[in-house]
Design an enzyme around this catalytic site. Structure first.
Site, short mmCIF file in Angstrom:
data_model
loop_
_atom_site.label_atom_id
_atom_site.label_comp_id
_atom_site.label_asym_id
_atom_site.label_seq_id
_atom_site.Cartn_x
_atom_site.Cartn_y
_atom_site.Cartn_z
CG LEU A 151 -1.98 -1.03 1.39
CD1 LEU A 151 -2.69 -0.86 2.72
CD2 LEU A 151 -2.98 -0.96 0.23
CG ASP A 152 0.51 4.36 -2.87
OD1 ASP A 152 1.36 3.58 -3.32
OD2 ASP A 152 -0.34 4.93 -3.58
NE ARG A 153 5.89 7.94 5.11
CZ ARG A 153 7.05 8.55 5.37
NH1 ARG A 153 7.92 8.72 4.38
NH2 ARG A 153 7.34 8.96 6.58
NE ARG A 253 -2.09 8.82 -4.67
CZ ARG A 253 -0.86 8.94 -4.18
NH1 ARG A 253 -0.21 7.87 -3.75
NH2 ARG A 253 -0.29 10.12 -4.11
#
Length: 322
Positions: A151-153, A253
């Protein structure tokens, strides 16, 4: 959660090693050659490992291979002389390790499912001394834990972690075979149109001058499909349920931006003026949360949901009041 510095992927290695041959163990059967080398060559930057493979200095049973080549138990891998970076033990502050332990939702003999908080990188690197996976390893005293996906930060929610190399490879195969159902919730800027339910737009990864990855919609990119469902409307934003048909980098996104309604708080693909307006209203994070994972495991259907935190709920209450 992660602080301090460690060498980046472009760091220059140091201590010299000698060429050697190593057998692929039964536990490593099916592992990709690049991951095999990264595990066996602790401290060597990933970029250096890939360079060795491309140059043909790594051989499997005497033959050159590509980085995607999957190994078979019993094969012999030639590892060339490598300049090794001295490895330092990763130590996570006890308080943070304990907090990571509280994020565990499911403890299965083969895997863990955790609810990763926003703002925490899943692994160390790029100036981070440690990541969420290191905190979990330290808390449970299980050094073999590995991420089955990422997962993205800035993204919170469901994160799947394998408890052995074999289990983790099987979990990763499920993601590659697209048999894992991945659902998210997202707050997007503006009024999402009723007629946009599927965004089918290929994505291409680009590396900018600073080394930062940026993904764009490009006809030459990889196929990418995202399904969007309206959950609730606010005056200046829309709460969405999102389901991934594919799992590309930054897919939700970029597709949200491509549709004209970027995710609230997205500093990379969002609108600066809108983000400023939302921050002034108290919405200061990326509003993207992995809410559910579902997959079949050894004849059992696994379905796990991760709740959003209190800060997310408070932000929605503020929007309702507006």
């Amino acid at each position: 959660m992660a602080s301090g510095r460690q060498p980046s992927d472009e760091a220059v290695p140091m201590e010299a090693s000698r060429p050697r041959h190593e057998r692929v163990t039964a536990d490593e059967d099916g592992q990709r050659i690049d991951n095999f080398l990264i595990k066996r060559c602790t401290g060597v930057p990933r970029s250096h490992v890939y360079r060795l493979i491309r140059k043909g200095e790594v051989r499997v049973d005497g033959r050159r291979v590509k980085q995607t080549r999957k190994l078979v138990a019993g094969e012999q891998v030639r590892i060339p002389a490598i300049q090794l970076q001295p490895q330092q033990d990763v130590t996570v502050p006890d308080k943070l390790a304990a907090a990571a332990g509280k994020a565990i939702i499911v403890e299965h003999p083969d895997f863990l499912l955790v609810n990763k908080p926003a703002g925490i990188a899943v692994h160390g690197g790029s100036g981070l001394a440690f990541g969420f996976i290191d905190a979990i390893r330290q808390h449970l005293k299980e050094p073999k834990l590995e991420l089955a996906h990422r997962l993205d930060r800035a993204t919170s929610g469901c994160l799947l972690i394998g408890r052995s190399l074999k289990a983790n490879r099987q979990l990763q195969d499920l993601f590659r075979q697209r048999t894992v159902i991945k659902r998210y919730i997202a707050l997007v800027d503006g009024c999402w149109p009723d007629d946009i339910r599927l965004v089918d737009a290929p994505l291409k990864k680009n590396v900018e001058k600073a080394g930062e990855r940026r993904v764009t919609v490009d006809s030459q990119g990889q196929e990418a499909r995202t399904r969007f469902f309206i959950r609730q409307r606010f005056e200046q934003a829309t709460l969405m349920e999102v389901e991934l048909d594919t799992g590309r980098t930054h897919q939700i996104r970029v597709h949200a931006r491509h549709s004209g309604h970027p995710i609230v708080g997205d500093t990379r693909y969002g609108d600066n003026s809108s983000n400023t307006r939302f921050r002034q209203a108290g919405l200061s994070r990326l509003f993207l949360h992995s809410s559910e994972l579902a997959f079949d495991w050894q004849g059992e259907r696994i379905t796990v949901q991760a709740p959003v935190d209190s800060a997310w709920e408070e932000s929605l209450r503020a929007l309702r009041e507006q």
